[in-house]
Design a protein around this motif. Structure first.
Motif, PDB file in Angstrom:
ATOM      1  N   LEU A   1      78.249  18.245  51.080  1.00  0.00           N
ATOM      2  CA  LEU A   1      78.217  19.244  52.150  1.00  0.00           C
ATOM      3  C   LEU A   1      77.586  18.690  53.423  1.00  0.00           C
ATOM      4  N   GLY A   2      77.338  17.380  53.429  1.00  0.00           N
ATOM      5  CA  GLY A   2      76.942  16.707  54.656  1.00  0.00           C
ATOM      6  C   GLY A   2      75.472  16.801  55.007  1.00  0.00           C
ATOM      7  N   ALA A   3      74.862  17.962  54.901  1.00  0.00           N
ATOM      8  CA  ALA A   3      73.477  18.148  55.319  1.00  0.00           C
ATOM      9  C   ALA A   3      72.526  17.372  54.428  1.00  0.00           C
ATOM     10  N   GLN A   4      71.401  16.947  55.000  1.00  0.00           N
ATOM     11  CA  GLN A   4      70.375  16.237  54.250  1.00  0.00           C
ATOM     12  C   GLN A   4      69.152  17.129  54.073  1.00  0.00           C
ATOM     13  N   THR A   5      68.660  17.176  52.843  1.00  0.00           N
ATOM     14  CA  THR A   5      67.468  17.944  52.530  1.00  0.00           C
ATOM     15  C   THR A   5      66.716  17.282  51.393  1.00  0.00           C
ATOM     16  N   SER A   6      65.397  17.395  51.436  1.00  0.00           N
ATOM     17  CA  SER A   6      64.576  16.898  50.336  1.00  0.00           C
ATOM     18  C   SER A   6      64.431  17.948  49.252  1.00  0.00           C
TER      19      SER A   6
END
Length: 332
Positions: free
Chosen positions: A251-256
């Motif tokens: 989904l493209g987005a980056q999150t920790s």
């Protein structure tokens, strides 16, 4: 695919000054309202109700907890919130929205290693599962009066499960397995099915699954963060996972952390995450065919938001800020 950004959300806001010790768990009550519970700074579960405009004062529920709560609509007008007690038992309280009342907090004899994940099994029945003290998966049904005997999936799991109703009398739970991949197992008709690998490589234990309401093609969306901090999605149709095999959709987005969705109705979803880039809340909408571009709402947060449909074509997403106060946004 990525669809054009949809109606803009307002920027995120802070909910009063109470300090949280973890991520909230929120359930929509219909007519624009929601109830959220979280672990408070003093080790007890606290709860606040959103009336569509403002949040109530936080109410402290009795009993010390060692995990964040997991709350689920029982489909019969009540909300069940369960957590792990400090002595490793399942601890729960039931919320009655009609009277705005909480039951007494009670314990169920069990041996939990993780906090539970709860989901509606059928009308009036909530299923909660957790990692057991022996490393497997254990679950029980609350029928509005009592809990069933705990049933175990043998084997080893590394995380708290992420459970969601499949809308057909079953609950699907996804866990991180010893190979750091993802496995899924369904509970229905009083027993667990076979635990099956669904691929992927988890970069964090923030796995979340949400029920897709009103869709013939999709029953559950599950989100996991990869080892590159990119958010990935796997969908469950009621019979099979997609994409098949090891792969997940990016989904493209980056999150920790992870992502969470709330139902807009008609198979549409609105989802939120706290981005690695700037720790702000970002949202995207699934219109039944494609995803909108990620839209920044602002705020400075940490952890995975809890997003829930409000029954009025909107979703509320709540998450802890870096100051440990609850932030939220309502949209689109």
């Amino acid at each position: 695919g990525i669809a054009p950004a949809e109606a803009a959300w307002p920027t995120s806001k802070v909910v009063n000054s109470t300090t949280l010790n973890g991520e909230p768990s929120c359930v929509g009550l219909g007519n624009g309202a929601a109830i959220c519970a979280a672990l408070g700074a003093k080790g007890t579960v606290i709860a606040s109700r959103f009336n569509g405009t403002a949040w109530s004062a936080w109410k402290s529920l009795a009993g010390e907890a060692s995990s964040a709560p997991s709350c689920a609509d029982d489909g019969a007008g009540k909300v069940v919130c369960a957590s792990r007690s400090t002595d490793g038992q399942l601890q729960y309280a039931v919320y009655d929205p009609a009277g705005n009342l909480w039951s007494t907090t009670l314990k169920v004899t069990s041996a939990l290693f993780s906090g539970p994940s709860c989901a509606q099994l059928s009308a009036g029945n909530v299923f909660c599962a957790a990692r057991s003290s022996t490393g497997g998966l254990v679950g029980s049904i609350y029928n509005g009066v009592s809990w069933s005997a705990f049933r175990t999936v043998t084997g080893s799991v590394l995380s708290r499960p992420a459970c969601a109703s499949d809308g057909t009398g079953g609950v699907m739970c996804v866990v991180i397995n010893p190979a750091n991949g993802l496995s899924a197992v369904r509970y229905a008709a009083g027993r667990w099915g076979t635990c099956t690998s669904i691929g992927g490589q988890a970069g964090s234990d923030e796995v979340r699954c949400n029920t897709v309401e009103g869709s013939a093609a999709y029953k559950i969306f599950c989100f996991a963060t990869g080892t590159n901090n990119v958010l990935f999605l796997k969908t469950y149709s009621g019979t099979a996972w997609a994409p098949a095999g090891f792969n997940w959709f990016s989904l493209g987005a980056q999150t920790s952390y992870g992502a969470s969705c709330g139902a807009l109705g008609g198979g549409q979803m609105a989802c939120g995450l706290v981005a690695t880039l700037d720790n702000a809340l970002y949202t995207t909408t699934w219109n039944g065919v494609a995803w909108s571009t990620w839209a920044k709402l602002g705020g400075t947060g940490r952890g995975t938001p809890s997003c829930t449909g409000l029954g009025n074509g909107k979703v509320a997403c709540a998450f802890p800020g870096v100051n440990n106060k609850m932030n939220y946004a309502v949209g689109p």
